[in-house]
Motif scaffolding. Structure first.
Motif, PDB file in Angstrom:
ATOM      1  N   ARG A 169       7.553  45.911  91.975  1.00 49.66           N
ATOM      2  CA  ARG A 169       6.103  46.000  92.086  1.00 49.66           C
ATOM      3  C   ARG A 169       5.665  47.413  91.734  1.00 49.66           C
ATOM      4  N   ARG A 170       4.515  47.455  91.075  1.00 49.91           N
ATOM      5  CA  ARG A 170       4.007  48.759  90.620  1.00 49.91           C
ATOM      6  C   ARG A 170       3.803  49.668  91.821  1.00 49.91           C
ATOM      7  N   ARG A 215       3.330  51.225  85.107  1.00 52.78           N
ATOM      8  CA  ARG A 215       3.289  50.140  84.127  1.00 52.78           C
ATOM      9  C   ARG A 215       4.159  50.478  82.921  1.00 52.78           C
ATOM     10  N   GLU A 220       2.168  43.543  88.632  1.00 53.00           N
ATOM     11  CA  GLU A 220       0.940  43.863  89.355  1.00 53.00           C
ATOM     12  C   GLU A 220       0.052  42.618  89.326  1.00 53.00           C
ATOM     13  N   GLY A 230      -0.134  40.961  84.362  1.00 52.96           N
ATOM     14  CA  GLY A 230       0.511  41.883  85.296  1.00 52.96           C
ATOM     15  C   GLY A 230       2.016  41.764  85.293  1.00 52.96           C
ATOM     16  N   ILE A 261       1.939  38.335  92.669  1.00 52.84           N
ATOM     17  CA  ILE A 261       1.575  39.609  93.299  1.00 52.84           C
ATOM     18  C   ILE A 261       0.255  39.471  94.022  1.00 52.84           C
TER      19      ILE A 261
END
Length: 2046
Positions: A830-831, A888, A915, A943, A997
């Motif tokens: 996850r970002r 990203r 994301e 994302g 997400i």
């Protein structure tokens, strides 16, 4: 002495020529051309050809080569094969053919022979493999299944015994047990586990035999592979099962205890069975072993999928050559053991190939051919050259030095006992090879001594030869007298010469020149004879080896020599058999021996004078050594043994040198071998300790002066294996091909095997599994593409059975480069969160690991977010990359690269930083409906996490977003449908995206309004009830109001047969607006008693709603449509009959059959319905009681349902049994005299059988006398009793008898004999029935004395004899040929002087019925109802009617009607069509007279014109036609014809001739702002209607144009007929036409009545053609658009309207439309305008003749727009039809052949002439009468002006023709005119045209046919409407005929040609009506008139008075015309066409 040499030369020459002819080598070996080659087989015959004598065989052999080789068939001994008639022949294409032959013609030398095919050309010959031909003569054989003896529990093998003479061809296919179960030979593995198994060799294997198996038997089924014949064995095999008392050791069946070895052969990939036929108790255990080849060691057979063991039998599937070997079966049980050996040979097909297949070798160079062969077994290898064996048997053929003769074809043959194979190769010579050849040489010569001699030899060759010279075999060298020289010429020849200076007598002898090169030798010899004394040159000592042949020639000189002799010890030779002496001085001694032949021989030469010379030759004979054979013993020698061998020379000259060689090398120095010389003649070789190296060939060579000889023996040493190449540990790079050699030596040759250790440590080994990458070849282990899995310990083992063998264990290690087990994986994060990426590399350490990001080096120093760590593991290295917080941009491909000393590898990690998605965008509405909306949107950035779903949120526009509904859509789509919306509602819609997400923001909202929808509710309260058998009523109520979704417009009611897959048939019902009102619909024309399913759906403007639930209902029960079948009756007694039947088929019951009715009556009363009896029963048979005795009964059976009675069965007949008769009905006793009484009687009323006799009883009254009886024959009705006593009363009675017995007695009657005999009649009153036209006789037997007088009265009138009636001598009255009038009372009177008597008979005459009365009761569109009444005068009972009816153009059909039917329906008729109906009655006499004709028609009319605005819709360049606006007149429309033209044009253009009625049609390509005329012809079965419209296209801008002005100022071109200026106003047609019509109608009415009355009783025309008989209504309606009815048969004939045979309807367009029209157009070749047009003869269908017009003079009657009336004449066209003309048409037959025209007669008019009446044809006018009107009674020719209705613009009034009632009119024009009526009605106001009614009855064959048609159109339109008419009518032109000059009229729509191109859009070809043909067009409906010039027309046209005839002249002309027709139609064609006579097609109007 020169003859032998000459002979030798010739022989050599012949040999050379023969060699060339055989195609071996050419003498000049030129280099072969590149494309020339020796033969090669293309198709070689197979090894074995087996065939049956019934089929024969063909053996094909084909070879290629250049030149093409010749094919020759040879036997195995090389001799050529020829034809044997009928048994063997060689075809032209080289096949060896064996035809089928009889068994007795079998010949072994033909049919059991080894053949071969030889192919040869000039480069060599080749021979095919051996072809074993075997013909099998079909002969009877039987197979037997043998009993098998088996111990319980063991396996049994049942064998099928096949006779030896067919064993090669017959094999077992299957086994069959006694229950018929078949067990097939099966190689499948799943078959091995069951109880039964058919082995590959054909035996039946039965496992674990139990007692129950002893009851079964088995037969084998065999198949003959040549004939295909299968047969079951003649015997059945059984199992004989024994139960042993005690234990039994294994016993081998058959051979006792001797050694068991069987030999088995099987082809490769076949299945083999190895049997172990042992039995024991307890059941033994079987083990199979295979011996290691060449040893006595054995190993267990490994069982797997391919090798199975079933009980003791070993089965090998798909055998391979490696399976060959010796097998051992060991059988053990607890008692003992036994073993069986089997040698298995797996044969593989032999094949061979020579490498190289062709080679070119220079002279002297070596050539090597290698024969590569495969197959098993190989027995011999042999070589042939050019078809001849060369004695070489090694696989390699080596020619050390190629010579010229080595050129050719070489073949290698491999053979075994079963087959052979061959391969061929060609050896070509390279370079230029020419062996030496003597081109020029010296000849034999005889000369005197003294001069010099010059001998010359010229030789050629390549290379250049050298020449040497010899004299008597001694080489000549140069000296002072002999000189030899040579030189080479320009062309390469060598010239050599021998010079002898001053020749002596001693120089004579045989001189030879020898030319020699490396490629050959050529020589020439000839004698030189020199005169002189004999001289013998000195001979050298000759040494020769014993056993050879001594050849020596005495070298004699001098000439002439008389004799040459040889002597030995002064004895002349020969002195024994071995010696031969020849006159030329040659001595030959064969098989020379020292003792007898070593000596000095003397040659003595003498001449005739006695001079002689002597020369001596010493011959020394040398004896070669001879070695006594020796060897080392039979058995191989073991190592360490000692051996010795002696080489003993038994014979030979000393000194002898003895040497020993080992493998061709001297062995003096070889270690361990001792050689001891034992004397001059022996030597001994010994080895004290034999070692492996001592094995080999030992040779003793003995040599002396004579020869050297060898003797060789082989020492075989059993040597345990020893390493040649011992394997050692190996390391290989991973992926490489590994090879480990392991070679061992020993004798026998050791078998080398490899095994691999189980696990990681050595110790236990298992065999290597054979796989794709691991193999062992000759001891070498190959591992291709070696991997880590192949690492481990391997054992190589070499075993040959000597000693314990060798083995070596090695370690094979695989050096691996680094390897990542996972090459690519995905990792997500996850970002913003940390992440760790790990790589683990396995392989040899050390390993270095680097990281790349998107293929760029990643250096943690450049970005502190990244950290790299490494960890060393036992198998490799782990590297970790840590990311502190992901961005990203970290979504990238990370690659770790690992490297070591052996290579590198990489792995990739796809890093995905995830994301929440962005919000969706571009939300659009794609489609919407009432309840759903289709949306689309663009996919947002996801994302880096797949979108799980989209959430569509929607709400009503007035609600808030907190009150929303949601639709969840999968994330992979970008379109979705929102459903469950309400119709016509406003909604707001938005969308969000969601991944793992989280959720995105919402998109922008869109607003939509839903549409209306089809109803969603179903109709309610549906009820379906049957009305009758074919109708059901459906009622229903609308769906709930909330489910309408709009306004309901109506309902679709669908129905179909229940329980079928057919689709519903829907009908549409409009909505009833009344609230709550029930809708209903009647479904008609349904099947009887059939269940239908009904559904209903409501519809609004959007569409239809849901279907209701199926409602099922049956129609009412009908009556059965088929009768009961198989009806039969059986007579039971004289009053009972049993009747039986079978129910009718269920599908024809049309209901539930409740009962059956049996209808029965005596057969003679059957016709009378009232006398029939009925009996009902529910069963399928019944007994009829109470019947009349001995009576024939007729019976019918019918089935009854609730719907009524069904069809009756065919009548059946049975007769009741006879019985005793009743009493005679009456008795009379009449006195005949004083001793005689005549007794007479009437037969019984019920005889109950055939009367066989009557018995008359008589008895004297009062006395006790016995009754007397008298038998009388059955045909006698009276008996005369005699010898009676006078005045004594006698009583009489009578009985009748049948075969059954005597019946009741009659009443008694008493009479008394008397002298007085009054007149009495013995006959009785009776009723006689006579048949019409037969004779009748009525008896009157009278007695009396004196003889009475007999008189007859007929109906009360005294009888007087005439031709038909007379009195017979016995008083009877005979009436001949009875007629109806004879019926009545007949009385007979007898009178004498004493008394008188009388009787009365009644005569009934039975005649056929008279004509019945037929009246029409009702009509519908497709049916007629008629009433039938019998004629009042019928006497005989009527049995029924036959109704005859016929459509207008069809054939007669009939229908039977019962006598009690008051009415009868004729159904299935054509709509709106004329019909003729009449009836006849019939009774038991026959069919009666026909009734009058009833002319009627079915209801329905031609199409009705629509209103123009509803029909035509105009635009600027097209016009739309709405054909639905037309009304069909009650008969369905079939099609329309559309034509158009510009208003100012004359010709019509056909747009389409097949427009369907339910379509709209657009006429395109019109010009804007232009006036057009449109002509529409509408067709249905009642006829057709033609409408003509004018319209103007709109302007380009859509505006209208001004109307045309015709002078009246109203723009209507049809308003008024203009008159020429010179005509008086009162001549206006508006005034004249009604006036003339009135006069004509009155006149014609009078004529009609008169003619009808005069001809009322004329012959009925029914006897002739039926078609002529009836009239047809000719209907013309003068309503809007002026329709024309063409239903007259004659008219329709002309117009092409003959109904097709299958339907009696006019043809549809696209068929041969207008065929008749075309046929009847004029043909240009004939000068008559009515010539027949033949489509086959005239290609110009519509050509017009343009001829100069000829002005006409005469009275011009006023017609609209100045229509010129027959203004033009054309030569030969005098019979042009003009207005008011009347004419007949030829009856078209046989394609209008005029020779087949029907003869006809024109009818004179009774009034002579009538006044001119427009609208009606009048009579012929007298001379001088204005000739513009002509009339004939019953014809019609109307002025064109009247044919169309003319709308009157002033006041809108129109001229009207009101329809006249329809009348029946006979077809005979002139006969029954009283039926003809015409009606004229004036309409209110305006001018009137009154004429014939639209439907007046016109005789079918009187009216002018085409004129009726053509004249219909025209009039006010100014354009005569000749749409289909082919004759010209009134007006200024006619249509498309050749006779009309200046014709500007269009043709009618051209019909499609018979075979026109379907692609031609001009015609629509309709297949349905293509049956119409020209022959049908010509179908004659009655007599036809001939066409001709109307005489009145002639009056009008011609000013010459001679053309005008009086009435009387016309009659004569008609009479002559009739005779002319009778004479024959051929003369008609010869008539002139100028009006003086009639032309062949002329018509007279009378």
């Amino acid at each position: 002495m020169n003859m032998p040499n000459e002979r030798l030369k010739w022989l050599m020459l012949f040999a050379a020529v023969a060699l060339i002819a055989c195609g071996s080598q050419t003498l000049a070996a030129n280099p072969p051309d590149a494309d020339q080659k020796g033969p090669v087989f293309l198709k070689e015959p197979t090894n074995r050809i087996d065939f049956s004598n019934s089929t024969g065989a063909e053996i094909e052999c084909k070879a290629s080569g250049n030149p093409m080789p010749e094919i020759i068939w040879i036997r195995s001994d090389g001799t050529a094969v020829g034809d044997v008639p009928g048994l063997r022949q060689i075809s032209s294409d080289g096949k060896l053919v064996f035809p089928p032959f009889r068994a007795e013609d079998y010949r072994q030398e033909v049919h059991a022979q080894v053949y071969a095919c030889l192919a040869r050309n000039q480069f060599g010959s080749i021979i095919s493999r051996d072809v074993h031909v075997r013909a099998v003569v079909s002969q009877f054989y039987i197979t037997e299944a043998e009993n098998e003896y088996v111990i319980k529990g063991n396996a049994a093998v049942v064998k099928c015994k096949i006779p030896s003479f067919v064993a090669d061809f017959v094999q077992v296919e299957a086994w069959v047990d006694e229950e018929g179960m078949e067990l097939w030979r099966n190689n499948a593995t799943d078959a091995y586990d069951g109880k039964y198994l058919v082995l590959p060799s054909g035996e039946l294997h039965i496992r674990e035999v139990g007692p129950e198996d002893g009851y079964k038997s088995y037969q084998c089924r065999t198949k003959h592979r040549l004939t295909g014949e299968t047969r079951l064995s003649a015997t059945k095999g059984r199992l004989v099962i024994t139960e042993p008392v005690g234990s039994v050791s294994p016993q081998l069946s058959g051979n006792g205890n001797q050694e068991h070895i069987t030999l088995t052969r099987v082809p490769k990939m076949g299945s083999v069975t190895l049997m172990c036929p042992a039995q024991a108790y307890p059941v033994p255990f079987f083990r199979w072993y295979k011996f290691i080849e060449g040893t006595t060691r054995k190993q267990a057979v490994v069982l797997n999928d391919r090798v199975k063991q079933v009980s003791g039998t070993l089965i090998i599937k798909d055998a391979v050559v490696e399976d060959s070997g010796k097998y051992l079966c060991v059988v053990n049980n607890s008692v003992g053991g036994e073993s069986v050996e089997t040698v298995l040979t797996v044969t593989a097909p032999l094949s061979a190939k020579i490498d190289p297949p062709t080679q070119t070798v220079d002279f002297g160079r070596p050539a090597v051919f290698t024969c590569q062969y495969t197959g098993n077994p190989i027995k011999t290898v042999s070589w042939m050259k050019d078809g001849k064996a060369i004695g070489h048997s090694e696989p390699v053929l080596r020619i050390e030095s190629v010579k010229k003769e080595d050129k050719g074809m070489y073949q290698c043959f491999v053979r075994n006992d079963q087959e052979s194979a061959e391969a061929s190769a060609e050896l070509k010579l390279g370079g230029r090879f020419d062996p030496p050849v003597i081109r020029q040489a010296f000849q034999e010569e005889t000369m005197e001594p003294g001069p010099s001699v010059f001998l010359k030899c010229v030789a050629g060759g390549n290379p250049t030869p050298e020449i040497s010279w010899e004299l008597d075999g001694k080489k000549i060298a140069n000296n002072d007298r002999y000189q030899v020289g040579q030189y080479v010429t320009v062309n390469g020849d060598v010239v050599s010469y021998l010079n002898i200076t001053s020749v002596h007598a001693n120089d004579g002898g045989l001189y030879k020149c020898i030319a020699k090169s490396k490629v050959g030798v050529a020589e020439h010899s000839a004698k030189l004879n020199v005169y002189g004394l004999p001289y013998i040159r000195q001979m050298e000592k000759k040494a020769i080896v014993a056993g050879e042949t001594l050849i020596v020639t005495c070298p004699v000189a001098g000439y002439p020599i008389d004799s040459i002799v040889w002597e030995r010890d002064n004895r002349a030779l020969p002195i024994n058999r071995k010696q031969k002496v020849f006159p030329n001085g040659t001595l030959i001694i064969e098989n020379v021996e020292r003792n007898s032949d070593q000596a000095t021989y003397t040659c003595v030469a003498k001449n005739q004078e006695g001079y002689s010379a002597r020369g001596s030759l010493e011959v020394q004979v040398m004896v070669p050594p001879k070695i006594t054979p020796f060897d080392f013993g039979d058995a191989p020698t073991n190592v360490e043994d000692s051996v010795s061998v002696m080489c003993l020379i038994s014979n030979g000259d000393l000194p002898i040198d003895i040497e020993w060689f080992f493998n061709d090398y001297g062995i003096s120095s070889y270690s361990g071998i001792n050689v001891v010389k034992g004397g001059k003649r022996n030597s001994m070789l010994s080895i004290d300790s034999v070692q492996a190296r001592h094995a080999g060939k030992y040779s003793c060579r003995a040599k002396n002066h004579a020869a050297a000889v060898n003797y060789t023996t082989e020492l075989i040493v059993n040597v345990p294996p020893r390493w040649i190449l011992e394997p050692t540990d190996k390391a290989f790079a991973q992926g490489s091909d590994a090879k480990v050699e392991c070679k061992a030596d020993g004798f026998p040759k050791p078998q080398v095997t490899w095994k691999k250790a189980v696990g990681d440590t050595p110790g236990e080994y298992k065999d290597l599994k054979k796989s794709d990458n691991i193999r062992v070849e000759e001891g070498t282990l190959h591992v291709d593409n070696i991997q880590k899995t192949n690492e481990g310990y391997y054992l190589c083992e070499a075993i040959n059975g000597i000693g314990s063998g060798l083995s070596a264990v090695i370690m094979i290690s695989v050096q691996a480069p680094p390897e990542f087990t996972e090459k690519l994986r995905n990792q997500t994060a996850r970002r913003g969160e940390p992440a760790v990426l790990q790589c683990e590399a396995k392989g040899e350490k050390p390993i270095g690991i680097l990281w790349n990001m998107n293929n760029m080096r990643l250096d943690p120093k450049n970005d502190n977010r990244y950290t790299i760590r490494e960890e060393i593991l036992s198998t490799g290295v782990m590297s970790s990359l840590s990311i502190k917080r992901t961005e990203r941009s970290d979504s990238a491909l990370f690659t770790c690269v690992a490297t070591n000393a052996f290579g590198s590898d990489d792995a990739s990690i796809n890093m995905i930083v995830q994301e929440v998605p962005e919000m969706p965008y571009a939300l659009k509405v794609l489609d919407k409906s009432g309840r759903s909306v289709q949306l689309s949107w663009a996919q947002p950035y996801d994302g880096n996490s797949p979108l799980d779903r989209y959430i569509i949120e929607f709400k009503r526009s007035r609600a808030s977003w907190s009150e929303i509904d949601r639709v969840i859509v999968p994330g992979h789509t970008t379109e979705a449908q929102v459903q469950k919306l309400s119709p016509a509602t406003t909604y707001n819609i938005r969308i969000v995206a969601e991944n793992a997400i989280g959720t995105s923001q919402s998109s922008e909202a869109v607003t939509i309004i839903t549409a209306e929808e089809a109803p969603s509710g179903k109709p309610q309260n549906i009820k379906v009830e049957p009305v009758n058998q074919t109708t059901m009523r459906v009622t229903w109520k609308p769906p709930p109001r909330t489910e309408w979704n709009g306004e309901i417009l109506g309902y679709y009611v669908g129905y179909k047969l229940s329980n079928t897959n057919s689709s519903y048939v829907f009908e549409t019902i409009n909505f009833i607006t009344e609230e709550g009102k029930e809708h209903n619909l009647e479904l008609q024309n349904l099947r009887v008693y059939t269940q239908y399913s009904v559904v209903i759906q409501a519809f609004n403007k959007i569409g239809a709603g849901p279907l209701s639930e199926e409602e099922k209902q049956f129609t009412a029960e009908g009556t059965p449509s088929q009768p009961p079948s198989d009806t039969a009756c059986t007579t039971l007694t004289s009053q009972t009959i049993r009747v039986g039947w079978v129910s009718p088929p269920l599908e024809s019951a049309n209901g539930v059959i409740k009962t059956y009715k049996v209808v029965y009556a005596p057969s003679d009363e059957w016709y009378d319905e009232t006398k029939r009896h009925y009996k009902k029963t529910a069963s399928s048979d019944t007994v009829l009681h109470g019947l009349k005795k001995y009576t024939n009964y007729t019976m019918q059976v019918l089935a009854t349902t609730a719907g009524g009675d069904g069809v009756r069965s065919v009548p059946i007949h049975c007769q009741t049994e006879p019985d005793v008769p009743e009493a005679p009905t009456d008795v009379k006793a009449l006195v005949m005299g004083n001793a005689a009484i005549l007794v007479s009687w009437r037969p019984p009323a019920q005889p109950n059988g055939i009367i066989t006799q009557y018995t008359v009883y008589s008895k004297a009254e009062g006395a006790e006398t016995e009754t007397k009886t008298q038998k009388v024959p059955h045909y006698q009705m009276s008996f005369e009793a005699t010898e009676l006593e006078k005045n004594k009363p006698y009583e009489f009675w009578v009985t009748a008898s049948t075969t059954i017995g005597e019946g009741q007695q009659s009443k008694s009657i008493v009479a008394m004999p008397s002298d007085q005999v009054p007149a009495k009649i013995a006959s009785f009153d009776d009723t006689f029935t006579a048949t019409f036209k037969e004779d009748a006789k009525m008896p009157c037997l009278a007695v009396g004395a004196p003889q009475p007088e007999i008189t007859w009265k007929i109906k009360g009138v005294e009888f007087s004899a005439n031709d038909r009636m007379r009195l017979l001598p016995d008083g009877s009255l005979l009436i001949k040929s009875v007629n109806r009038q004879d019926a009545g009372d007949y009385s007979c009177h007898a009178e004498n002087s004493i008394a008188k008597d009388s009787i009365t008979h009644k005569l009934i005459v039975l005649a056929p019925p008279q004509s019945p009365h037929v009246t029409l009761s009702a009509t519908t569109t497709d049916a007629l109802t008629v009433k039938l009444k019998p004629h009042e005068g019928d006497t005989a009972p009527l049995h029924g009617y036959t109704l005859h009816y016929k459509p207008e153009f069809g054939e007669w059909e009939t229908s039977e009607v019962s006598v009690d039917s008051q009415k009868h329906n004729i159904e299935g008729l054509l709509c709106g069509s004329r019909y003729q109906v009449y009836a006849t009655g019939f009774n038991n006499i026959g069919a009666g007279e026909a009734s009058d004709i009833l002319n009627t028609r079915t209801k329905g009319q031609k199409p009705k014109l629509p209103e123009k605005p509803r029909f035509i819709e105009v635009s600027s360049n097209s016009v739309s036609l709405h054909f639905k606006a037309w009304k069909d007149g009650g008969c369905p429309m079939s099609h329309f014809v559309v034509e158009s033209k510009k208003r100012d044009q004359i010709e019509w253009n056909q747009i389409s001739n097949n427009v369907k009625p339910d379509n709209n049609y657009v006429v395109l390509d019109l010009e804007p702002a232009t006036w057009y005329n449109l002509r529409i012809t509408a067709h249905n079965s009642a006829g057709f209607t033609v409408a003509e419209y004018d319209f103007a296209t709109l302007t380009v801008t859509g505006g209208t144009i001004a109307p045309l002005d015709d002078g009246s100022g109203h723009g209507n071109v049809h308003t008024r007929i203009r008159l020429p200026a010179w005509m008086p106003e009162w001549l206006d047609l508006n005034f004249m036409v009604p006036l003339i019509a009135t006069v004509v109608v009155v006149a014609v009415g009078i004529c009609v009545v008169c003619v009808a009355l005069s001809r009322r009783r004329a012959d009925d025309m029914r006897g002739g053609q039926k078609d002529v008989y009836y009239d047809v209504v000719y209907n013309q309606t003068m309503g809007p658009g002026a329709t024309l009815d063409k239903r007259r048969p004659d008219l329709r004939d002309e117009l092409g309207y003959i109904a097709p045979p299958n339907r009696k309807l006019p043809p549809v367009p696209g068929s041969n439309y207008n065929t008749c029209d075309r046929i009847k157009r004029g043909r240009g070749g004939l000068r008559s305008n009515h010539s027949t047009w033949d489509p086959r003869r005239n290609p110009n269908l519509y050509e017009e003749l343009k001829a100069p017009p000829v002005p006409m003079h005469g009275n011009h009657y006023g017609h609209a727009h100045g229509n010129a009336e027959c203004h033009y004449r054309h030569p030969g066209m005098e019979d042009e039809i003009c207005p008011y003309a009347t004419f007949h048409l030829l009856g078209f037959r046989e394609e209008m052949d005029p020779t087949k025209a029907m003869n006809f007669q024109t009818f004179p008019h009774q009034n002579g002439h009538a006044g001119p009446v427009p609208g009606h044809a009048g009579t012929m006018l007298p001379p001088g009468h204005p000739g513009h009107v002509h009339s004939r009674s019953g014809s019609q020719s109307m002025p064109r002006a009247n044919r169309y209705q003319r709308k009157n613009s002033q006041g809108g009034q129109s001229s009207i023709y009101t329809p006249a009632p329809e009348y029946d009119d006979p077809a005979n024009c002139a006969e029954e005119d009283q039926y003809r009526r015409y009606t004229r009605v004036n309409s209110q106001g305006g001018s009137l045209y009154s004429g014939p009614g639209p439907e007046y009855d016109d005789p079918a064959n009187c009216a002018p046919e085409e004129d009726q048609y053509g004249s219909q159109y025209g009039g006010p339109y100014g354009q005569p409407y000749d749409h289909y008419g082919s004759r010209g009518s009134m007006g200024r032109r006619s249509i498309g005929s050749a006779r009309n000059p200046g014709n500007g009229s269009p043709e009618p729509p051209p019909p499609p040609p018979r075979n026109h191109d379907m692609s031609n859009s001009s015609f629509n070809d309709s297949k349905e009506s293509n049956e119409i043909s020209e022959a049908e067009c010509d179908r004659d409906h009655g007599p036809r008139g001939n066409y001709g010039e109307d005489s009145n027309e002639a009056v009008k046209r011609s000013p010459q008075p001679k053309d005008q005839r009086t009435t009387e002249e016309m009659r004569k002309l008609i009479e002559s015309r009739r005779q002319l027709n009778e004479t024959g139609p051929k003369q008609l064609q010869l008539q002139q066409a100028n009006g003086a006579g009639f032309t062949a097609y002329d018509t007279m109007a009378v």
